[in-house]
Design a protein around this motif. Structure first.
Motif, short mmCIF file in Angstrom:
data_model
loop_
_atom_site.label_atom_id
_atom_site.label_comp_id
_atom_site.label_asym_id
_atom_site.label_seq_id
_atom_site.Cartn_x
_atom_site.Cartn_y
_atom_site.Cartn_z
N GLU A 26 0.83 -1.20 0.00
CA GLU A 26 0.00 0.00 0.00
C GLU A 26 0.87 1.26 0.00
O GLU A 26 0.63 2.20 -0.77
CB GLU A 26 -0.91 -0.03 1.22
N GLU A 27 1.88 1.27 0.86
CA GLU A 27 2.76 2.44 0.94
C GLU A 27 3.58 2.62 -0.33
O GLU A 27 3.78 3.75 -0.80
CB GLU A 27 3.68 2.31 2.15
N LEU A 33 2.46 6.55 -7.06
CA LEU A 33 1.48 7.49 -7.58
C LEU A 33 1.81 8.94 -7.22
O LEU A 33 1.30 9.87 -7.85
CB LEU A 33 0.08 7.12 -7.09
N GLY A 34 2.65 9.14 -6.22
CA GLY A 34 3.24 10.44 -5.97
C GLY A 34 2.33 11.48 -5.36
O GLY A 34 2.57 12.68 -5.54
N ASP A 35 1.32 11.04 -4.61
CA ASP A 35 0.40 11.99 -3.99
C ASP A 35 0.24 11.63 -2.52
O ASP A 35 -0.46 10.66 -2.19
CB ASP A 35 -0.95 11.99 -4.69
N LEU A 141 -16.47 8.17 -10.32
CA LEU A 141 -16.00 6.92 -9.71
C LEU A 141 -15.47 6.04 -10.83
O LEU A 141 -16.20 5.24 -11.41
CB LEU A 141 -17.14 6.23 -8.96
N ALA A 142 -14.20 6.17 -11.14
CA ALA A 142 -13.65 5.62 -12.39
C ALA A 142 -13.46 4.11 -12.34
O ALA A 142 -13.07 3.54 -11.32
CB ALA A 142 -12.33 6.29 -12.71
N ASP A 143 -13.72 3.49 -13.50
CA ASP A 143 -13.31 2.12 -13.77
C ASP A 143 -11.96 2.21 -14.48
O ASP A 143 -11.88 2.41 -15.68
CB ASP A 143 -14.34 1.42 -14.64
N ALA A 144 -10.90 2.11 -13.67
CA ALA A 144 -9.53 2.22 -14.18
C ALA A 144 -8.87 0.86 -14.27
O ALA A 144 -7.65 0.73 -14.13
CB ALA A 144 -8.73 3.16 -13.26
N ALA A 145 -9.67 -0.17 -14.54
CA ALA A 145 -9.16 -1.54 -14.57
C ALA A 145 -7.95 -1.69 -15.47
O ALA A 145 -7.02 -2.45 -15.18
CB ALA A 145 -10.27 -2.49 -15.02
N HIS A 146 -7.94 -0.97 -16.60
CA HIS A 146 -6.88 -1.11 -17.60
C HIS A 146 -5.73 -0.12 -17.39
O HIS A 146 -4.80 -0.11 -18.20
CB HIS A 146 -7.44 -0.85 -19.00
N ALA A 147 -5.79 0.72 -16.37
CA ALA A 147 -5.04 1.99 -16.43
C ALA A 147 -3.96 2.18 -15.38
O ALA A 147 -3.59 3.32 -15.09
CB ALA A 147 -6.04 3.14 -16.36
N MET A 148 -3.38 1.12 -14.83
CA MET A 148 -2.32 1.30 -13.84
C MET A 148 -1.08 1.88 -14.53
O MET A 148 -0.45 1.23 -15.36
CB MET A 148 -1.98 -0.02 -13.17
N GLY A 149 -0.75 3.12 -14.17
CA GLY A 149 0.39 3.80 -14.78
C GLY A 149 0.01 4.78 -15.87
O GLY A 149 0.87 5.52 -16.37
N ALA A 150 -1.26 4.79 -16.28
CA ALA A 150 -1.72 5.75 -17.28
C ALA A 150 -1.83 7.14 -16.65
O ALA A 150 -1.98 7.28 -15.43
CB ALA A 150 -3.08 5.32 -17.84
N LYS A 151 -1.76 8.17 -17.50
CA LYS A 151 -1.77 9.54 -17.00
C LYS A 151 -2.67 10.44 -17.82
O LYS A 151 -2.90 10.20 -19.01
CB LYS A 151 -0.35 10.13 -17.03
N TYR A 152 -3.13 11.49 -17.15
CA TYR A 152 -3.82 12.61 -17.80
C TYR A 152 -3.14 13.88 -17.34
O TYR A 152 -3.06 14.14 -16.13
CB TYR A 152 -5.30 12.62 -17.43
N GLU A 154 -0.07 14.61 -17.09
CA GLU A 154 1.07 14.26 -16.22
C GLU A 154 0.67 13.76 -14.84
O GLU A 154 1.54 13.49 -14.00
CB GLU A 154 2.04 15.45 -16.07
N LYS A 155 -0.62 13.62 -14.58
CA LYS A 155 -1.07 13.06 -13.31
C LYS A 155 -1.56 11.64 -13.52
O LYS A 155 -2.28 11.36 -14.47
CB LYS A 155 -2.20 13.91 -12.71
N PHE A 156 -1.18 10.75 -12.63
CA PHE A 156 -1.59 9.37 -12.74
C PHE A 156 -3.11 9.24 -12.61
O PHE A 156 -3.73 9.90 -11.75
CB PHE A 156 -0.94 8.50 -11.67
N CYS A 157 -3.70 8.40 -13.43
CA CYS A 157 -5.09 8.01 -13.21
C CYS A 157 -5.21 7.46 -11.79
O CYS A 157 -4.34 6.73 -11.32
CB CYS A 157 -5.52 6.94 -14.21
N GLY A 158 -6.30 7.83 -11.13
CA GLY A 158 -6.49 7.42 -9.75
C GLY A 158 -6.12 8.48 -8.74
O GLY A 158 -6.39 8.31 -7.55
#
Length: 374
Positions: A26-27, A33-35, A141-152, A154-158
């Motif tokens: 978790e940590e 994710l940098g937040d 409330l996003a379904d980011a199932a495909h998106a680990m590491g994706a960005k919008y 420069e910010k990570f999804c999630g």
């Protein structure tokens, strides 16, 4: 081997379920994710995550939740689990995600949330979506199932939605075999979700059975058995070190397909919109079946005969008997999604492929199509 050794260490530790490695994972995800304000909640699956993030947001009977027909059934099922009504909006023909130009037309006083699907690992235009949801006071409330590491931007999804759920299923860019993750900055939601994923108990097993724990616990709310395990965390700790390389490699492999297949009149290759970092979980092409004498199913079958396995992501929600009956939707209700589905094929894309293999796949696809032009 890193994952294997970590799993063996977990077995030797005597703690297999939710425990110290889950909390370490978790940590580490939070660091990635940098937040520092982000709450990161490992969970048993993305399906479980979608479910509890809806419940944490207060979604329930009488509410409506908007999403898209071109998605996996879990997106819809979890809305139904919460007792709400799924309201579907057709997809954007470029991104295959929800068409934001059509979103406002279906918002009602009962609308509680929107569940955007980050199809194939590409974020949507969040600024435009946020302008709409802020106007009407509804949650993202996003379904980011495909998106680990994706960005919008420069910010990570999630990191910028009200909540988002990720999948760590075996086929995803990042995997723990099974498993998932929820992210949110809402501390109250986070506390509720952590209780929900452990049967509503106010102390998880690690807190009760560790050296400083106590046997006493209380059930403070209705909950579920959705917890993440240290075995999964052991795998994930090392996958996390590799995710950027995995995503970069998928982008490089996708560029090979682009070079081999772009500009052909009988198929469309996937597009990447501005301001996103697309992680290429899928490489979906769309055949122009009006230009071919054979169907999408025949193309897939002939590729299979050549030991090239393909899939389709997804059978739209309005094509499934259960949802046709329960939601009163039918094929033809969503012209863009339905039309894309007619020619949709996901070509093989995973990190053990190399550029020459992709060139061979592309050559076979071109030969099958070009010998069957209408």
């Amino acid at each position: 081997m890193d994952e294997k050794n970590e799993i063996l260490d977990t077995i030797d530790s005597g703690w297999l379920s939710t425990g110290p490695k889950t909390f370490l994972f978790e940590e580490k995800v939070k660091e990635y994710l940098g937040d520092p304000e982000l709450e990161v909640i490992p969970i048993s699956s993305c399906t479980a995550g979608l479910h509890v993030q809806l419940l944490a947001a207060g979604v329930g009977h009488g509410d409506e939740v908007i999403t898209t027909p071109l998605t996996f059934c879990a997106t819809i099922n979890t809305i139904l689990y919460a007792g709400a009504k799924p309201v579907l909006v057709d997809i954007d023909p470029v991104t295959f995600s929800i068409d934001l130009n059509k979103l406002e037309s279906v918002i009602t006083p009962r609308t509680k949330a929107v569940v955007p699907v980050y199809y194939a690992g590409q974020a949507i235009d969040h600024d435009s979506l946020k302008a709409i949801t802020d106007k009407y006071g509804i949650y993202i409330l996003a379904d980011a199932a495909h998106a680990m590491g994706a960005k919008y931007k420069e910010k990570f999804c999630g990191t910028y939605e009200d909540a988002a759920s990720f999948s760590f299923y075996a086929t995803k860019n990042f995997t723990t075999g099974e498993g998932g993750l929820i992210t949110t900055k809402n501390k109250d939601w986070s506390a509720r979700m952590r209780r929900m994923l452990s049967n509503g108990i106010n102390k998880d097993a690690w807190m009760r059975y560790s050296e400083n724990g106590t046997w006493y616990y209380e059930v403070s709310m209705l909950g579920y058995k959705y917890n993440f395990t240290d075995i999964q965390a052991a795998f994930g700790l090392h996958q996390l070190k590799k995710i950027d390389d995995f995503n970069r490699l998928r982008r490089e492999l996708s560029a090979v397909y682009d070079a081999e297949l772009q500009g052909l009149e009988y198929l469309k290759t996937p597009s990447e919109i501005k301001d996103v970092y697309h992680i290429k979980h899928l490489y979906p092409i769309v055949l122009n079946t009006d230009k071919l004498k054979i169907s999408r199913e025949t193309v897939i079958s002939r590729l299979k005969e050549r030991n090239i396995g393909c899939s389709v992501h997804y059978v739209p929600i309005n094509f499934h008997p259960y949802y046709r009956e329960s939601l009163g939707i039918n094929p033809g209700d969503f012209p863009v999604s339905d039309g894309i589905y007619k020619g949709l094929i996901s070509l093989p894309l995973y990190t053990k492929l190399d550029p020459e293999m992709l060139k061979k796949i592309s050559a076979n696809l071109r030969e099958i199509c070009e010998t069957n032009l209408a």
